[in-house]
Design an enzyme around this catalytic site. Structure first.
Site, PDB file in Angstrom:
ATOM      1  N   ASP A   1      -0.398 -17.937  23.380  1.00  0.00           N
ATOM      2  CA  ASP A   1       0.324 -16.862  22.686  1.00  0.00           C
ATOM      3  C   ASP A   1       1.668 -17.383  22.180  1.00  0.00           C
ATOM      4  OD1 ASP A   1       0.626 -14.303  21.639  1.00  0.00           O
ATOM      5  OD2 ASP A   1       1.587 -13.533  23.443  1.00  0.00           O
TER       6      ASP A   1
ATOM      7  N   LYS B   1       4.481 -17.980  19.769  1.00  0.00           N
ATOM      8  CA  LYS B   1       5.030 -17.296  18.597  1.00  0.00           C
ATOM      9  C   LYS B   1       6.545 -17.277  18.745  1.00  0.00           C
ATOM     10  CE  LYS B   1       4.249 -12.874  20.873  1.00  0.00           C
ATOM     11  NZ  LYS B   1       3.536 -11.617  20.825  1.00  0.00           N
TER      12      LYS B   1
ATOM     13  N   ASN C   1       8.233 -15.657  21.711  1.00  0.00           N
ATOM     14  CA  ASN C   1       8.090 -16.286  23.025  1.00  0.00           C
ATOM     15  C   ASN C   1       8.857 -17.599  23.126  1.00  0.00           C
ATOM     16  OD1 ASN C   1       6.507 -14.216  23.964  1.00  0.00           O
ATOM     17  ND2 ASN C   1       4.590 -15.218  23.430  1.00  0.00           N
TER      18      ASN C   1
ATOM     19  N   ASP D   1       6.974 -16.491  28.497  1.00  0.00           N
ATOM     20  CA  ASP D   1       5.843 -15.554  28.501  1.00  0.00           C
ATOM     21  C   ASP D   1       4.509 -16.284  28.627  1.00  0.00           C
ATOM     22  OD1 ASP D   1       4.233 -13.357  28.474  1.00  0.00           O
ATOM     23  OD2 ASP D   1       4.705 -12.758  26.425  1.00  0.00           O
TER      24      ASP D   1
ATOM     25  N   THR E   1      -1.569 -13.318  19.642  1.00  0.00           N
ATOM     26  CA  THR E   1      -1.073 -12.422  18.608  1.00  0.00           C
ATOM     27  C   THR E   1      -1.772 -12.749  17.302  1.00  0.00           C
ATOM     28  OG1 THR E   1       1.051 -12.307  19.745  1.00  0.00           O
ATOM     29  CG2 THR E   1       1.018 -11.618  17.437  1.00  0.00           C
TER      30      THR E   1
END
Length: 91
Positions: free
Chosen positions: A23, A25, A28, A44, A63
């Site tokens: 994840d 991005k 994060n 995260d 995401t």
């Protein structure tokens, strides 16, 4: 460029221990301060997974705008999905 290098080295470190973030991005990623010498911190790890060198999975996490095509189509994938997300962030 220095911040992107730090991000790539951070991913290399995680992958060397078999950790796939899944994840990655901008939300994060944190910086230690607002200066040009700030360090990057990846955070995260709620969707991360520890996998062996030849292991693959097909879980659908991440995401939507940052995940690789393999995750979207639920095909088996490995740490390369983090590299895809890294490329999206670079872009």
């Amino acid at each position: 460029a220095e911040l992107m290098k730090q991000l790539a080295l951070g991913l290399q470190y995680l992958h060397s221990y078999g950790i796939i973030h899944r994840d990655l991005k901008p939300d994060n990623i944190m910086m230690t301060d607002r200066t040009s010498s700030a360090q990057i911190k990846i955070m995260d790890f709620g969707l991360s997974k520890i996998m062996g060198p030849q292991e693959k999975t097909h879980d659908g996490f991440g995401t939507l705008t940052f995940v690789s095509p393999e995750i979207l189509t639920r095909k088996p994938y490995n740490k390369s999905v983090d590299i895809w997300s890294l490329g999206i962030i670079y872009y």
